[in-house]
Design a protein around this motif. Structure first.
Motif, PDB file in Angstrom:
ATOM      1  N   HIS A  66      17.455 -21.517  14.703  1.00 35.45           N
ATOM      2  CA  HIS A  66      18.642 -22.277  14.306  1.00 35.45           C
ATOM      3  C   HIS A  66      19.186 -21.576  13.055  1.00 35.45           C
ATOM      4  O   HIS A  66      19.092 -22.080  11.942  1.00 35.45           O
ATOM      5  N   PRO A  67      19.743 -20.383  13.257  1.00 38.32           N
ATOM      6  CA  PRO A  67      20.027 -19.536  12.092  1.00 38.32           C
ATOM      7  C   PRO A  67      21.065 -20.087  11.111  1.00 38.32           C
ATOM      8  O   PRO A  67      20.935 -19.826   9.906  1.00 38.32           O
ATOM      9  N   SER A  68      22.062 -20.822  11.561  1.00 37.38           N
ATOM     10  CA  SER A  68      23.041 -21.325  10.571  1.00 37.38           C
ATOM     11  C   SER A  68      22.383 -22.373   9.672  1.00 37.38           C
ATOM     12  O   SER A  68      22.686 -22.469   8.485  1.00 37.38           O
ATOM     13  N   GLN A  69      21.434 -23.143  10.236  1.00 38.03           N
ATOM     14  CA  GLN A  69      20.674 -24.087   9.415  1.00 38.03           C
ATOM     15  C   GLN A  69      19.819 -23.316   8.411  1.00 38.03           C
ATOM     16  O   GLN A  69      19.707 -23.699   7.238  1.00 38.03           O
ATOM     17  N   SER A  70      19.231 -22.251   8.879  1.00 38.52           N
ATOM     18  CA  SER A  70      18.383 -21.467   7.998  1.00 38.52           C
ATOM     19  C   SER A  70      19.192 -20.888   6.846  1.00 38.52           C
ATOM     20  O   SER A  70      18.771 -20.940   5.681  1.00 38.52           O
ATOM     21  N   LEU A  71      20.373 -20.367   7.138  1.00 38.28           N
ATOM     22  CA  LEU A  71      21.209 -19.793   6.083  1.00 38.28           C
ATOM     23  C   LEU A  71      21.652 -20.854   5.083  1.00 38.28           C
ATOM     24  O   LEU A  71      21.735 -20.588   3.882  1.00 38.28           O
ATOM     25  N   ALA A 131      11.880 -24.739  11.156  1.00 37.24           N
ATOM     26  CA  ALA A 131      10.663 -24.158  10.582  1.00 37.24           C
ATOM     27  C   ALA A 131      10.576 -22.672  10.902  1.00 37.24           C
ATOM     28  O   ALA A 131      10.304 -21.842  10.028  1.00 37.24           O
ATOM     29  N   LYS A 132      10.843 -22.348  12.162  1.00 37.69           N
ATOM     30  CA  LYS A 132      10.723 -20.944  12.563  1.00 37.69           C
ATOM     31  C   LYS A 132      11.756 -20.064  11.883  1.00 37.69           C
ATOM     32  O   LYS A 132      11.454 -19.001  11.362  1.00 37.69           O
ATOM     33  N   SER A 133      13.021 -20.517  11.923  1.00 39.99           N
ATOM     34  CA  SER A 133      14.090 -19.714  11.323  1.00 39.99           C
ATOM     35  C   SER A 133      13.856 -19.549   9.832  1.00 39.99           C
ATOM     36  O   SER A 133      14.006 -18.460   9.281  1.00 39.99           O
ATOM     37  N   ASP A 134      13.507 -20.643   9.170  1.00 38.51           N
ATOM     38  CA  ASP A 134      13.357 -20.602   7.722  1.00 38.51           C
ATOM     39  C   ASP A 134      12.150 -19.781   7.298  1.00 38.51           C
ATOM     40  O   ASP A 134      12.219 -18.995   6.349  1.00 38.51           O
ATOM     41  N   ALA A 135      11.045 -19.960   7.982  1.00 42.52           N
ATOM     42  CA  ALA A 135       9.840 -19.218   7.609  1.00 42.52           C
ATOM     43  C   ALA A 135      10.086 -17.727   7.729  1.00 42.52           C
ATOM     44  O   ALA A 135       9.747 -16.948   6.821  1.00 42.52           O
ATOM     45  N   ILE A 185       6.686 -26.559   4.079  1.00 35.11           N
ATOM     46  CA  ILE A 185       7.393 -27.150   5.232  1.00 35.11           C
ATOM     47  C   ILE A 185       6.445 -28.128   5.901  1.00 35.11           C
ATOM     48  O   ILE A 185       5.318 -27.782   6.232  1.00 35.11           O
ATOM     49  N   VAL A 186       6.901 -29.365   6.080  1.00 32.20           N
ATOM     50  CA  VAL A 186       6.012 -30.451   6.498  1.00 32.20           C
ATOM     51  C   VAL A 186       6.506 -31.099   7.777  1.00 32.20           C
ATOM     52  O   VAL A 186       7.641 -31.572   7.841  1.00 32.20           O
ATOM     53  N   GLY A 187       5.648 -31.131   8.791  1.00 33.51           N
ATOM     54  CA  GLY A 187       6.000 -31.891   9.987  1.00 33.51           C
ATOM     55  C   GLY A 187       5.755 -31.140  11.269  1.00 33.51           C
ATOM     56  O   GLY A 187       4.826 -30.331  11.358  1.00 33.51           O
ATOM     57  N   ASP A 188       6.620 -31.389  12.222  1.00 32.08           N
ATOM     58  CA  ASP A 188       6.402 -30.873  13.570  1.00 32.08           C
ATOM     59  C   ASP A 188       6.836 -29.408  13.663  1.00 32.08           C
ATOM     60  O   ASP A 188       7.864 -29.062  14.233  1.00 32.08           O
TER      61      ASP A 188
END
Lengths: 293, 293, 293
Positions: free
Chosen positions: A128-133, A163-167, A153-156
């Motif tokens: 979800h790259p726009s969320q990550s940016l 989580a994936k994009s941000d990490a 990062i906490v949760g599912d």
């Protein structure tokens, strides 16, 4: 120059910083710089409020014309392939499509044969790259750097595109990323299964949404059970260090991931993230559309 | 100056006359006077054709940018609170939201913590102020005054947002308002249970829609039974006084509240009301948005 | 001058050529010539991607303002007549409505009492004139004439709006039209029940979509059975004459009417048709709106 925005893996550190810089300019009142009329469409095959509204607003703010598309009432119902649907949209004179789709990496089937830019607004349990940016922009505005910032990062984690994009991006930029989650939700990641010392150490606590609609019956949790072990409660917030912030991609389950009183507390950047999302998406759309000249 | 438009109780006589005056100017061809770009969204959580279309058209005519919102495909499905949804919309840079929602006075939960103007387009069995203002405009255009005008409202008074909004405003402006309805539909109002002398005395007969979707099986009525006792039939129309007019908020059940032949008869202002609604909503949106400077 | 676009029966040869000529000008970059603001709405009561997207894009490109209408969430649910719905739309200041509706000749009920232009985007098993005009444009661009062109239409002729609209127009313009279909799908037309010599003789092979959603279980066919007898397979394509082209209104069932490999082959004009549709619809909308002055 990036032609599509598909996954944070494929965005360079330079491109990230260019987009963050341009978002900051938009936030400060800069005018968009598109020199011709561009047409875009938003193809959301899964429900969304904030991402879709944010793109719709951003696209108009940079001067693009938005052609409506109603996924729930389209020829997809007649069994059309995604490739054929997107090519059809392109043939109506569309320059870029923003797509959310339940299939992981749906965009792979769109990389040959099309001449329309693809902006991924969420693929299955993928990215979800726009969320990550916008998350990166939120952190950068706060701390002025990524190097050495402790992000928890906490949760599912396993089902979370965020989580994936941000990490991916945060590690590349030098932040320390840790995960807290129930064992059955850690997926490919190494994770803590309780808060340990992380409350005291984190600069950023990023909560993820418990996805009721994906996780039948929380996979063994009750609401109270989840909140007790993993929720950011009023008590836990008190252990956070000075200057540390709370983030959440929303929509929020108040009283599950986070106590309702904390949603708009001083540390919370949850609604600020959405505002930041507007500037980030203006920057993304301008960048991609200008690249088509 | 009014910041939101929530209920006719909260709109002063002066504000009413200001909006009616501005609608008349728009009808005469006046240009809108917004000096900056405004963004609005229409959040209709219940089906609507005329109110939504009218707002969508009015907003564009005064030069606002409209951001689409699909309630049936939004994060409301993921259990988000209305407050969080509206705050999310606001954070995408929206200045005003027009909301229809099935909950009475849903807007009470939106009065703290938000910085977006709320225009109520119908709350449960509560109010419908833009409809009320267009009804007032229709009556004022016809008679040039409210004082002493006899208005008879006929039908399902207890569930009608129109009846409540209109009665509130009309009485404040000096009109005489009476109700005709079956006893089980009179709600908080005093009402006649047949037409009595009202056909001959009324300047305005305002019919309400029998709301099939709310009233299971008409609560004891058949279509013919309702028409026979409460419907405005071709025979009853003949007893109306010269210059008296027929109004209906629509959608119409032809042959139930009103005989089909009367829908576009000389006395009918039913379609004129919709046209008036466009000018009223231009006036409302301009008024509220200008107030945000 | 044509005020509405309802059925190809009612469009003269001159009008057809005027629209084709204007589409060619738009394709070459001509600017639209509307001198005032026009408002239009697209009322699609049946699912559509390409026709709706094409109209939405065309309308904006000629400078009209588009008012959204969500058929699935409108007062039609409350039992409103189509006439009342369209008149309501008109009263919100709309100049033209584009309508798709499942009822044959639904527009007959809209010809009296309304002052809004009607553009038929498909009526039941009736006509689909904008599709027909784009098909004509596609053929004319290819061959520079209609006289003597051999067009073979293959598939579910009886339920196809495209077959009816195209056959009407093509015959009027001097083309030779033949049909190939299973006996139970020929409807009012004379038809071949196999390809015979038509593969070798045709300048244009126009495939129709097998309409799963209308024809329960293909009325006796399996997918393989249909493809074997009527499908344009890779083998059959080899028998087509030089310069002959393949058309399909889409959405396509790949591997049923046509082998997937052929969808974007050199002969295929399938995606070109969609592009042509944009210019044709710009021409249609400009023509109809200019006629309202």
């Amino acid at each position: 120059m990036m032609k599509n925005l598909l996954s944070m893996d494929k965005v360079s550190t330079e491109e990230i910083m260019t987009i963050l810089q341009r978002a900051a300019e938009f936030e400060a009142g800069a005018k968009p710089q598109l020199e011709k009329d561009y047409y875009v469409a938003n193809l959301f095959f899964e429900p969304s409020t904030r991402t879709k509204t944010s793109f719709e607003s951003a696209e108009r703010r940079i001067g693009a014309t938005v052609i409506p598309f109603d996924a729930a009432f389209s020829s997809v119902l007649k069994g059309e392939t995604l490739y054929d649907t997107v090519k059809t949209i392109q043939q109506s004179g569309i320059d870029a499509v923003v797509i959310r789709h339940k299939e992981d990496a749906y965009y792979e089937q769109l990389l040959q044969g099309l001449d329309v830019a693809i902006i991924n607004a969420g693929d299955g349990a993928g990215q979800h790259p726009s969320q990550s940016l916008l998350d990166l922009y939120t952190i950068f505005k706060e701390f002025g750097r990524f190097e050495g910032i402790n992000v928890t990062i906490v949760g599912d984690v396993s089902h979370s595109r965020v989580a994936k994009s941000d990490a991916t991006a945060l590690k590349k930029l030098g932040a320390n990323v840790q995960f807290v989650c129930p064992p059955q939700w850690q997926g490919e990641f190494e994770a803590h299964h309780n808060w340990d010392q992380l409350l005291e150490q984190s600069d950023v606590i990023m909560l993820l949404r418990v996805q009721h609609e994906r996780n039948a019956a929380y996979e063994g949790f009750t609401v109270e059970g989840y909140r007790e072990v993993y929720g950011l409660t009023v008590e836990r917030e008190k252990q956070m260090k000075d200057q540390a912030i709370i983030m959440h991609p929303a929509p929020i389950n108040r009283g599950v991931e986070i106590d309702s009183e904390l949603v708009e507390c001083e540390r919370s950047r949850i609604f600020a993230q959405m505002k930041n999302g507007l500037y980030i998406r203006m920057a993304i759309m301008e960048y991609i559309l200008k690249g088509r000249n």
